[in-house]
Design a protein around this motif. Structure first.
Motif, short mmCIF file in Angstrom:
data_model
loop_
_atom_site.label_atom_id
_atom_site.label_comp_id
_atom_site.label_asym_id
_atom_site.label_seq_id
_atom_site.Cartn_x
_atom_site.Cartn_y
_atom_site.Cartn_z
N THR A 7 1.34 7.15 -0.80
CA THR A 7 0.68 6.44 0.34
C THR A 7 -0.74 5.85 0.03
O THR A 7 -1.34 6.58 -0.86
CB THR A 7 0.56 7.25 1.83
N GLY A 8 -1.35 4.99 0.67
CA GLY A 8 -2.82 4.68 0.50
C GLY A 8 -3.17 4.25 -1.02
O GLY A 8 -4.19 4.21 -1.28
N GLY A 64 -3.11 6.04 -4.87
CA GLY A 64 -2.46 6.41 -3.73
C GLY A 64 -2.27 8.24 -3.94
O GLY A 64 -2.53 8.71 -4.92
N ARG A 96 6.79 10.08 -1.36
CA ARG A 96 6.22 8.95 -0.78
C ARG A 96 4.96 8.66 -1.54
O ARG A 96 4.22 9.63 -1.45
CB ARG A 96 6.09 8.85 0.77
N GLU A 113 0.88 -1.26 -0.15
CA GLU A 113 -0.05 -0.17 -0.17
C GLU A 113 1.00 1.40 -0.03
O GLU A 113 0.18 2.24 0.24
CB GLU A 113 -0.67 0.08 1.24
N VAL A 114 2.13 1.27 -0.02
CA VAL A 114 3.17 2.35 -0.01
C VAL A 114 3.97 2.28 -1.14
O VAL A 114 4.18 1.16 -1.78
CB VAL A 114 3.77 2.52 1.13
#
Length: 137
Positions: free
Chosen positions: A95-96, A105, A93, A74-75
Motif C-alpha cells: 500500500t501507499g 509502499g 498487500r 498505488e497498491v
C-alpha cells in the motif's frame, strides 16, 4: 535488477535465536541489508531465489521463494512460492506506492502470509521495508 528484503527481522532473529537454520537457495544471498533475490530477465518485478527457515525440529518450516510484485497504481501484492511446483501465494498487500516506485509502499501481511509465518503476526502487520536495485544503480 535485484530485490533486497530482510523479510521480517524479528522472524529471522527468532529462527536463529532458537537454534534454527536459515538456508539460501536458487541464487539468493544474504547481506547486512537483508536477503537478495535476483531479477528475472525481461520481467518487471519478478525475482528468483529462496530462503528456507527451519526450527524446532521441523515444526517451523517456512520457504519463501521467487518473490514477485503485481502493481496497480498505488497498491499491489507480493506473492511467493513455498516449494517446487507449489502455487504462488499472496503473502502481503503493498500500500501507499508513490510515483510508481513499489519500494515506497508498505508491505502488510495477508491472512496467507500470517499463516505462512506460523500465526505469530496478525493480518495487516508490516513486513520489513525492501529496496529494488536496478542494474544501472
Amino acid at each position: 535488477m535485484k530485490l533486497i528484503w530482510p523479510i521480517r527481522r524479528s522472524f529471522v532473529g527468532y529462527v536463529r535465536g532458537s537454534e534454527g537454520t536459515v538456508a539460501l537457495g536458487d541464487g539468493a544471498e544474504e547481506t547486512e541489508e537483508g536477503f537478495v533475490f535476483q531479477g528475472i530477465p525481461r520481467s518487471s518485478l519478478a525475482f528468483v531465489g529462496s530462503v528456507h527457515f527451519q526450527a524446532h525440529g521441523g515444526m517451523l518450516d517456512v520457504l519463501i521463494g521467487d518473490p514477485a510484485f503485481a502493481i496497480d497504481g498505488e497498491v499491489g501484492t507480493l506473492s511467493i512460492t513455498t516449494g517446487p511446483g507449489a502455487a504462488r501465494n499472496t503473502i502481503a498487500r503493498l500500500t501507499g506506492i508513490r510515483d510508481g516506485d513499489p519500494a515506497s509502499g508498505q508491505l502488510l501481511l495477508t491472512y496467507e502470509g500470517t499463516r505462512l509465518l506460523g500465526d505469530v503476526y496478525e493480518p495487516g502487520s508490516p513486513l520489513d521495508p525492501f529496496r529494488i536495485e536496478h542494474d544501472d544503480a
